[in-house]
Design an enzyme around this catalytic site. Sequence first.
Site, PDB file in Angstrom:
ATOM      1  N   CYS A  63      34.544  41.302  14.979  1.00 10.36           N
ATOM      2  CA  CYS A  63      33.427  40.597  15.632  1.00 10.36           C
ATOM      3  C   CYS A  63      32.106  41.345  15.506  1.00 10.36           C
ATOM      4  O   CYS A  63      31.035  40.758  15.664  1.00 10.36           O
ATOM      5  CB  CYS A  63      33.749  40.342  17.099  1.00 10.36           C
ATOM      6  SG  CYS A  63      35.179  39.283  17.316  1.00 10.36           S
ATOM      7  N   HIS A  89      26.716  38.750  20.373  1.00 10.17           N
ATOM      8  CA  HIS A  89      27.973  38.167  19.902  1.00 10.17           C
ATOM      9  C   HIS A  89      28.426  37.158  20.942  1.00 10.17           C
ATOM     10  O   HIS A  89      28.377  37.421  22.147  1.00 10.17           O
ATOM     11  CB  HIS A  89      29.009  39.279  19.726  1.00 10.17           C
ATOM     12  CG  HIS A  89      30.397  38.756  19.447  1.00 10.17           C
ATOM     13  ND1 HIS A  89      30.640  37.761  18.522  1.00 10.17           N
ATOM     14  CD2 HIS A  89      31.604  39.074  19.990  1.00 10.17           C
ATOM     15  CE1 HIS A  89      31.942  37.504  18.500  1.00 10.17           C
ATOM     16  NE2 HIS A  89      32.542  38.279  19.378  1.00 10.17           N
ATOM     17  N   ASN A 124      34.174  31.552  20.019  1.00  7.93           N
ATOM     18  CA  ASN A 124      33.996  32.870  19.400  1.00  7.93           C
ATOM     19  C   ASN A 124      34.271  32.745  17.900  1.00  7.93           C
ATOM     20  O   ASN A 124      35.413  32.541  17.499  1.00  7.93           O
ATOM     21  CB  ASN A 124      34.960  33.860  20.072  1.00  7.93           C
ATOM     22  CG  ASN A 124      34.808  35.276  19.538  1.00  7.93           C
ATOM     23  OD1 ASN A 124      34.186  35.491  18.503  1.00  7.93           O
ATOM     24  ND2 ASN A 124      35.399  36.225  20.234  1.00  7.93           N
TER      25      ASN A 124
HETATM   26  O1  UT7 Z   1      35.197  38.820  20.159  1.00 13.25           O
HETATM   27  C1  UT7 Z   1      35.941  39.955  20.356  1.00 13.25           C
HETATM   28  C2  UT7 Z   1      35.815  40.392  21.703  1.00 13.25           C
HETATM   29  N1  UT7 Z   1      36.604  39.572  22.587  1.00 13.25           N
HETATM   30  C3  UT7 Z   1      36.183  39.357  23.788  1.00 13.25           C
HETATM   31  O2  UT7 Z   1      35.112  39.783  24.138  1.00 13.25           O
HETATM   32  C4  UT7 Z   1      37.089  38.677  24.763  1.00 13.25           C
HETATM   33  C5  UT7 Z   1      37.101  39.449  26.030  1.00 13.25           C
HETATM   34  N2  UT7 Z   1      37.933  38.866  27.070  1.00 13.25           N
HETATM   35  C6  UT7 Z   1      37.646  37.697  27.679  1.00 13.25           C
HETATM   36  O3  UT7 Z   1      36.725  36.998  27.295  1.00 13.25           O
HETATM   37  C7  UT7 Z   1      38.439  37.320  28.897  1.00 13.25           C
HETATM   38  O4  UT7 Z   1      39.248  38.395  29.285  1.00 13.25           O
HETATM   39  C8  UT7 Z   1      39.331  36.068  28.685  1.00 13.25           C
HETATM   40  C9  UT7 Z   1      38.451  34.816  28.589  1.00 13.25           C
HETATM   41  C10 UT7 Z   1      40.143  36.236  27.424  1.00 13.25           C
HETATM   42  C11 UT7 Z   1      40.266  35.889  29.873  1.00 13.25           C
HETATM   43  O5  UT7 Z   1      39.537  35.831  31.084  1.00 13.25           O
HETATM   44  P1  UT7 Z   1      40.024  36.695  32.354  1.00 13.25           P
HETATM   45  O6  UT7 Z   1      39.129  36.344  33.451  1.00 13.25           O
HETATM   46  O7  UT7 Z   1      40.060  38.127  31.904  1.00 13.25           O
HETATM   47  O8  UT7 Z   1      41.436  36.096  32.629  1.00 13.25           O
HETATM   48  P2  UT7 Z   1      42.853  36.842  32.651  1.00 13.25           P
HETATM   49  O9  UT7 Z   1      43.242  37.233  31.274  1.00 13.25           O
HETATM   50  O10 UT7 Z   1      42.822  37.889  33.700  1.00 13.25           O
HETATM   51  O11 UT7 Z   1      43.775  35.682  33.132  1.00 13.25           O
HETATM   52  C12 UT7 Z   1      43.683  35.140  34.452  1.00 13.25           C
HETATM   53  C13 UT7 Z   1      44.771  34.106  34.624  1.00 13.25           C
HETATM   54  C14 UT7 Z   1      46.152  34.619  34.240  1.00 13.25           C
HETATM   55  O12 UT7 Z   1      47.090  34.062  35.145  1.00 13.25           O
HETATM   56  P3  UT7 Z   1      47.667  34.962  36.343  1.00 13.25           P
HETATM   57  O13 UT7 Z   1      48.346  36.131  35.676  1.00 13.25           O
HETATM   58  O14 UT7 Z   1      46.472  35.354  37.148  1.00 13.25           O
HETATM   59  O15 UT7 Z   1      48.598  34.009  37.026  1.00 13.25           O
HETATM   60  C15 UT7 Z   1      46.377  34.012  32.865  1.00 13.25           C
HETATM   61  O16 UT7 Z   1      47.754  33.818  32.587  1.00 13.25           O
HETATM   62  O17 UT7 Z   1      44.514  32.981  33.774  1.00 13.25           O
HETATM   63  C16 UT7 Z   1      45.677  32.690  32.979  1.00 13.25           C
HETATM   64  N3  UT7 Z   1      45.273  32.142  31.723  1.00 13.25           N
HETATM   65  C17 UT7 Z   1      45.001  30.839  31.542  1.00 13.25           C
HETATM   66  N4  UT7 Z   1      45.045  29.792  32.371  1.00 13.25           N
HETATM   67  C18 UT7 Z   1      44.683  28.590  31.900  1.00 13.25           C
HETATM   68  C19 UT7 Z   1      45.067  32.809  30.549  1.00 13.25           C
HETATM   69  N5  UT7 Z   1      44.654  31.925  29.604  1.00 13.25           N
HETATM   70  C20 UT7 Z   1      44.603  30.710  30.193  1.00 13.25           C
HETATM   71  C21 UT7 Z   1      44.254  29.424  29.759  1.00 13.25           C
HETATM   72  N6  UT7 Z   1      44.308  28.393  30.622  1.00 13.25           N
HETATM   73  N7  UT7 Z   1      43.838  29.176  28.478  1.00 13.25           N
END
Ligand code: UT7
Length: 325
Positions: A115, A252, A282
Amino acid sequence: MSMIRSVLRGMGHALPTRVVENAEFEEWIDTSDAWIKSRSGIERRHFAADGQTTSDLATDAARAALEDAGMTAETVDAIIVATSTPDTTFPSVATFVQGNLGMKTGFAFDVQAVCAGFVFALSNADAMIKSGQAKRVLVIGAETFSRIMNWEDRSTCVLFGDGAGAVVLEAGEGDGTAQDAGILATDLNSDGSYRDLLYVDGGVSKTQTTGVLVMQGKEVFRHAVDKLAKTAEAALEKAGLSDADVDWVVPHQANLRIIKATATKMNVPMDRVVVTVQDHGNTSAASIPLALSVAKAEGKFAPGQLLVMEAIGGGLAWGAVVLRL
Ligand code: UT7
């Protein structure tokens, strides 16, 4: 003291015609438009058609950037493509683009910093222009991340999209001050001890397969919020400038929450931040040049304005470029 500067002469982009709204994912995975929008800011993304390759998108973006610059391909000395999703293992996407543009001269190669790839490619191009190796360089970010998604993994497959953006850089003369047009400073970093946070689980040498993307999203998020403002400010400092001088942050486009947190740290209001993540998702190395080209088409930029581009991705690799229009 007079010095060579890499001046931005043109911008262009290309997006596949197929647009996929968040709601489409609800049909096969346990997700919702509301979750995707609130956690990432993404509302839709473009996916390449069957048979449409990264080099197809890169070539279209390159043609648009050349047209914007009022230049023809034969006058370009070098093509650098930032990508992690090449058409084939080799040759480089850049040579595909070179062939598509009918160029028989100059040189072409790819840069792979995921990225952060476009920022790394710009820095490479700048060094080559400053050292006299090239006068006109096409710098392209192009990706088809839809080809490396695990469609069962809801935590990643909703985040990425396909597209390409390109710029034309040309050697110009500056007087060596921060008022010069062109690239004023770059800041590049990587830390391979974090390589397991974001990777593709296949590849030529290891598995002889393409593999799919794996990400520890929360950890990458944490690093992004910590590192992006720092690298942007490091590049500004090298240029003898500070946050207060910035007209536009072109980040980005991975996550709106990361973009906002970085802008807050830099004290830059959101109306001076280019945001396209809602429409493209992304697109990895393509996201910054796509955002640049879209912002230009919307009439956002004016000559003399100061841009800061910043990105982080797999590696981890991160960096920033300070450029005056
Ligand atoms: O480009 C390269 C760099 N990449 C990035 O910058 C990405 C960086 N990370 C992010 O943007 C975020 O961490 C995400 C968007 C990927 C995730 O957001 P988050 O607020 O960190 O969510 P999380 O991973 O902590 O997940 C929260 C909850 C989880 O459920 P529990 O464990 O709290 O019950 C996940 O299982 O959301 C759940 N979850 C979803 N729910 C509905 C994860 N993906 C999904 C989904 N739909 N697509």
